[in-house]
Design an enzyme around this catalytic site. Structure first.
Site, mmCIF file in Angstrom:
data_model
loop_
_atom_site.group_PDB
_atom_site.id
_atom_site.type_symbol
_atom_site.label_atom_id
_atom_site.label_comp_id
_atom_site.label_asym_id
_atom_site.label_seq_id
_atom_site.Cartn_x
_atom_site.Cartn_y
_atom_site.Cartn_z
ATOM 1 N N TYR A 12 5.680 6.808 14.485
ATOM 2 C CA TYR A 12 4.234 6.163 14.244
ATOM 3 C C TYR A 12 3.184 7.188 14.950
ATOM 4 C CZ TYR A 12 0.499 2.666 15.596
ATOM 5 O OH TYR A 12 -0.454 1.915 15.479
ATOM 6 N N VAL A 29 0.874 -1.269 0.090
ATOM 7 C CA VAL A 29 -0.189 0.157 -0.064
ATOM 8 C C VAL A 29 0.932 1.423 0.154
ATOM 9 C CG1 VAL A 29 -2.126 -0.837 0.990
ATOM 10 C CG2 VAL A 29 -0.223 -0.128 2.550
HETATM 11 P P1 NAD Z 1 -0.829 -6.822 12.432
HETATM 12 O O1 NAD Z 1 0.367 -6.225 12.374
HETATM 13 O O2 NAD Z 1 -1.447 -7.614 13.248
HETATM 14 O O3 NAD Z 1 -1.663 -6.465 10.908
HETATM 15 C C1 NAD Z 1 -1.215 -5.451 9.930
HETATM 16 C C2 NAD Z 1 -1.251 -5.813 8.702
HETATM 17 O O4 NAD Z 1 -0.689 -4.921 7.708
HETATM 18 C C3 NAD Z 1 -0.342 -7.299 8.436
HETATM 19 O O5 NAD Z 1 -1.135 -8.266 7.812
HETATM 20 C C4 NAD Z 1 0.661 -6.566 7.415
HETATM 21 O O6 NAD Z 1 1.485 -7.676 6.721
HETATM 22 C C5 NAD Z 1 -0.052 -5.379 6.697
HETATM 23 N N1 NAD Z 1 1.081 -4.709 6.138
HETATM 24 C C6 NAD Z 1 2.054 -4.009 6.630
HETATM 25 N N2 NAD Z 1 2.767 -3.278 5.656
HETATM 26 C C7 NAD Z 1 2.199 -3.462 4.693
HETATM 27 C C8 NAD Z 1 2.112 -3.053 3.243
HETATM 28 N N3 NAD Z 1 3.061 -2.029 3.059
HETATM 29 N N4 NAD Z 1 1.440 -3.208 2.471
HETATM 30 C C9 NAD Z 1 0.079 -3.757 2.559
HETATM 31 N N5 NAD Z 1 -0.181 -4.430 4.004
HETATM 32 C C10 NAD Z 1 0.867 -4.274 4.857
HETATM 33 O O7 NAD Z 1 -1.393 -5.310 13.170
HETATM 34 P P2 NAD Z 1 -2.910 -4.873 13.938
HETATM 35 O O8 NAD Z 1 -2.591 -4.865 15.123
HETATM 36 O O9 NAD Z 1 -3.870 -5.651 13.305
HETATM 37 O O10 NAD Z 1 -3.071 -3.296 13.207
HETATM 38 C C11 NAD Z 1 -4.147 -3.144 12.344
HETATM 39 C C12 NAD Z 1 -4.116 -1.511 12.302
HETATM 40 O O11 NAD Z 1 -4.481 -1.016 13.406
HETATM 41 C C13 NAD Z 1 -2.789 -0.623 11.904
HETATM 42 O O12 NAD Z 1 -3.049 0.457 11.272
HETATM 43 C C14 NAD Z 1 -2.325 -0.183 13.525
HETATM 44 O O13 NAD Z 1 -1.254 0.663 13.239
HETATM 45 C C15 NAD Z 1 -3.670 -0.022 14.181
HETATM 46 N N6 NAD Z 1 -3.480 -0.001 15.531
HETATM 47 C C16 NAD Z 1 -3.339 -1.276 16.048
HETATM 48 C C17 NAD Z 1 -3.355 -1.262 17.442
HETATM 49 C C18 NAD Z 1 -3.193 -2.613 18.089
HETATM 50 O O14 NAD Z 1 -3.143 -2.326 19.745
HETATM 51 N N7 NAD Z 1 -2.825 -3.736 17.709
HETATM 52 C C19 NAD Z 1 -3.440 -0.086 18.190
HETATM 53 C C20 NAD Z 1 -3.565 1.079 17.588
HETATM 54 C C21 NAD Z 1 -3.762 1.078 16.183
#
Ligand code: NAD
Length: 259
Positions: free
Chosen positions: A155, A64
């Site tokens: 971040y 992305v």
């Molecule tokens: P995760 O790491 O489990 O999943 C993230 C997914 O994004 C992965 O499948 C990864 O392969 C994919 N990804 C990474 N770089 C990419 C790229 N360049 N192109 C396409 N896909 C890509 O993380 P998550 O916890 O499921 O987080 C999902 C979203 O929620 C993220 O934006 C994260 O910042 C946000 N978020 C998560 C938390 C948390 O506590 N887990 C808290 C706040 C925000």
């Protein structure tokens, strides 16, 4: 409650794992047609199998941060399903590093995956929605966007900008009947936070800041996101929805638990 989402076409970035995967499951349960994209091809293959058992699911390899990839992802989803109703800009990465040690490449990587991706996918996704009479875009922000966190400067800055971009897009896309909102998770039990949650001392400190005293399950996020995408939320645009168990809503959440 029938959310009226049956048959809607949903595209979820970074949907092969974690919150994105659970969002895909939730939309499939509503009878939606779902496209899941990811850069992790192994996880994408596993997701294709398990999500495919739940309903109509297309998987797409896509980085992305790359404009050509994003344009192709959106184009393939549109030609496969005929339209795009809902876009979830979920892909993200969390890399810990103090600002004084942060080098340019890590800064660029974090900003590209967390912020540039939201711009690119929104731009191309909006193009399809505009041609088809409207849609909904939902962006993943973070608690770090609201209250910055030591070690997460890049971040937090990227996620704060996601909120800002969400509001600009909400206003610019409104005349074309496209709503744009963001959500702010607290700490969700996924791969992204495993390091912090698996350290007992860190986990205990983190839980002490959360009035509900548990980390979020990805399904806690998915149910709210599905609602935001539905017409039940038709007056919501430019909104930032916090989903964090009350994390830091007061200075001393532990006091309520010590009585
Ligand atoms: P995760 O790491 O489990 O999943 C993230 C997914 O994004 C992965 O499948 C990864 O392969 C994919 N990804 C990474 N770089 C990419 C790229 N360049 N192109 C396409 N896909 C890509 O993380 P998550 O916890 O499921 O987080 C999902 C979203 O929620 C993220 O934006 C994260 O910042 C946000 N978020 C998560 C938390 C948390 O506590 N887990 C808290 C706040 C925000």
């Amino acid at each position: 409650m029938d959310l009226g989402l049956t048959g809607k076409v949903v595209l979820i970035t970074g949907g092969a794992k974690g919150i994105g995967f659970e969002i895909a499951r939730a939309f499939l349960a509503e009878g939606c047609r779902v496209a899941v994209s990811d850069i992790d091809l192994n996880a994408l293959a596993a997701a294709k199998k398990s999500l495919g058992e739940l309903g109509e699911c297309l998987t797409l390899a896509c980085d992305v941060t790359n404009a050509e990839d994003v344009e192709m992802m959106v184009g393939v989803a549109e030609s496969h399903f005929g339209t795009l109703d809902i876009l979830i800009n979920n892909a993200g990465v969390l890399k810990s590093c103090l600002v004084e040690e942060l080098d340019e490449s890590l800064w660029d990587f974090s900003l590209n995956v967390n912020l540039k991706s939201t711009f690119l996918c929104s731009k191309y996704g909006y193009g399809v929605m505009q041609r088809h009479g409207g849609g909904v875009i939902i962006n993943a922000a973070s608690f770090a966007a609201v209250i910055p966190s030591v070690g997460h400067g890049a971040y937090g800055a990227a996620k704060a900008a996601v909120i800002n971009l969400t509001r600009t897009c909400a206003a610019e896309f409104a005349p074309s009947n496209v709503r744009v909102n963001a959500y702010v998770p607290g700490v969700v039990a996924t791969h992204l936070t495993a390091g912090m949650r698996n350290d007992p001392t860190t986990a205990e400190k983190m839980l002490a800041d959360i009035p509900l005293r548990r980390f979020a399950d990805p399904s806690d996020l998915a149910s709210v996101i599905v609602f935001l995408a539905s017409d039940q939320a038709s007056y919501m645009t430019g909104s930032v929805v916090e989903i964090h168990g009350g994390k830091l809503c007061v200075q001393n959440p532990h006091a309520a638990w010590s009585n």
